[in-house]
Design a protein around this motif. Structure first.
Motif, mmCIF file in Angstrom:
data_model
loop_
_atom_site.group_PDB
_atom_site.id
_atom_site.type_symbol
_atom_site.label_atom_id
_atom_site.label_comp_id
_atom_site.label_asym_id
_atom_site.label_seq_id
_atom_site.Cartn_x
_atom_site.Cartn_y
_atom_site.Cartn_z
ATOM 1 N N GLU A 1 21.850 62.803 35.991
ATOM 2 C CA GLU A 1 21.906 62.217 34.658
ATOM 3 C C GLU A 1 21.364 63.167 33.600
ATOM 4 O O GLU A 1 21.833 63.154 32.453
ATOM 5 C CB GLU A 1 21.140 60.881 34.628
ATOM 6 N N ARG B 1 21.709 60.220 26.696
ATOM 7 C CA ARG B 1 23.175 60.325 26.615
ATOM 8 C C ARG B 1 23.728 59.327 25.602
ATOM 9 O O ARG B 1 24.568 59.677 24.765
ATOM 10 C CB ARG B 1 23.762 60.073 28.003
ATOM 11 N N ASP C 1 32.855 53.770 34.930
ATOM 12 C CA ASP C 1 32.906 54.087 33.494
ATOM 13 C C ASP C 1 34.112 54.967 33.180
ATOM 14 O O ASP C 1 34.834 54.737 32.218
ATOM 15 C CB ASP C 1 31.640 54.815 33.040
ATOM 16 N N GLY C 2 34.304 55.990 33.986
ATOM 17 C CA GLY C 2 35.422 56.896 33.778
ATOM 18 C C GLY C 2 36.756 56.197 33.941
ATOM 19 O O GLY C 2 37.699 56.446 33.180
ATOM 20 N N SER D 1 33.582 61.716 35.415
ATOM 21 C CA SER D 1 33.835 60.758 34.341
ATOM 22 C C SER D 1 33.278 61.257 33.020
ATOM 23 O O SER D 1 33.925 61.135 31.974
ATOM 24 C CB SER D 1 33.221 59.400 34.688
ATOM 25 N N ALA D 2 32.081 61.822 33.064
ATOM 26 C CA ALA D 2 31.487 62.380 31.848
ATOM 27 C C ALA D 2 32.366 63.500 31.299
ATOM 28 O O ALA D 2 32.591 63.588 30.084
ATOM 29 C CB ALA D 2 30.078 62.890 32.136
ATOM 30 N N ILE E 1 24.129 65.590 32.751
ATOM 31 C CA ILE E 1 25.149 64.899 31.953
ATOM 32 C C ILE E 1 24.657 64.698 30.528
ATOM 33 O O ILE E 1 25.395 64.934 29.566
ATOM 34 C CB ILE E 1 25.554 63.576 32.629
ATOM 35 N N LEU F 1 29.187 70.434 32.910
ATOM 36 C CA LEU F 1 29.605 69.364 33.816
ATOM 37 C C LEU F 1 30.379 69.886 35.019
ATOM 38 O O LEU F 1 30.381 69.248 36.073
ATOM 39 C CB LEU F 1 30.432 68.329 33.052
ATOM 40 N N SER G 1 25.542 60.262 21.778
ATOM 41 C CA SER G 1 26.907 59.893 21.400
ATOM 42 C C SER G 1 26.967 58.871 20.273
ATOM 43 O O SER G 1 28.057 58.454 19.888
ATOM 44 C CB SER G 1 27.668 59.369 22.624
ATOM 45 N N PHE H 1 26.264 66.018 26.952
ATOM 46 C CA PHE H 1 26.557 65.192 25.781
ATOM 47 C C PHE H 1 25.843 65.723 24.543
ATOM 48 O O PHE H 1 26.403 65.699 23.443
ATOM 49 C CB PHE H 1 26.203 63.727 26.052
ATOM 50 N N SER I 1 29.814 62.618 37.112
ATOM 51 C CA SER I 1 29.970 63.828 36.300
ATOM 52 C C SER I 1 31.430 64.078 35.936
ATOM 53 O O SER I 1 31.726 64.557 34.844
ATOM 54 C CB SER I 1 29.376 65.039 37.017
ATOM 55 N N TRP J 1 19.818 58.707 30.801
ATOM 56 C CA TRP J 1 20.942 57.852 30.396
ATOM 57 C C TRP J 1 20.771 57.432 28.938
ATOM 58 O O TRP J 1 21.725 57.465 28.155
ATOM 59 C CB TRP J 1 21.042 56.621 31.299
#
Length: 170
Positions: free
Chosen positions: A70, A44, A135-136, A103-104, A73, A93, A48, A77, A101, A41
């Protein structure tokens, strides 16, 4: 994780602090699975925020503790932000099928695009906001607002659960 939604939260420094605490500090007794997921996490987050190299290093460290969703994901990213490979990131993904996933993938699809593009991607993929994690859902509602789709925004916000607000309090 919730803190990142608050104005003024320094996600980069917090990712480095969490890494330090997990590997050399007070969280060192965490399980290997927890270290794997949390470090991925953090990777990630770093990917970003312009710290792709540090994110890649943290991802490699996470992989020493095992495998997790994670990690996949975070790899996506890094593909997006380090290699500018959106198609590769979405391909990575697509092999994962969880709300996290999806949402990612929604977030990746929005990178560098107008608000309408990821909303169209969501529709073309046959997904609804209910198929995303909190989150998504947050990012999708944000895109609905940005695109001026007020009725859709209201409908989606009304459908959010207490758990959504707990996980993504913004």
């Amino acid at each position: 994780r919730k803190s990142r939604f608050y104005v003024g939260f320094d996600a980069v420094n917090e990712a480095f602090r969490l890494h330090r605490d997990l590997t050399k500090g007070e969280l060192g007794a965490a399980t290997k699975d927890t270290k794997c997921r949390v470090l991925a996490w953090c990777a990630r987050v770093l990917a970003s925020t312009g710290k792709e190299g540090e994110g890649a290093g943290m991802l490699a460290e996470a992989q020493t503790f095992g495998q997790s969703e994670e990690i996949g994901i975070a790899e996506a990213f890094l593909m997006l932000f380090q290699a500018n490979d959106k198609a590769g990131a979405l391909g990575k993904l697509s092999a994962l099928t969880s709300p996290m996933s999806r949402s990612a993938a929604f977030i990746v699809s929005s990178h560098g695009e107008s608000a309408e593009v990821p909303l169209e991607w969501l529709q073309d993929a046959g997904l609804a906001l209910s198929d995303l994690d909190p989150d998504g859902k947050f990012f999708a509602v944000q895109k609905l607002f940005e695109s001026g789709r007020w009725q859709d925004s209201l409908a989606e916000v009304t459908a959010l659960t207490e758990e959504d607000f707990e996980a993504a309090p913004a």
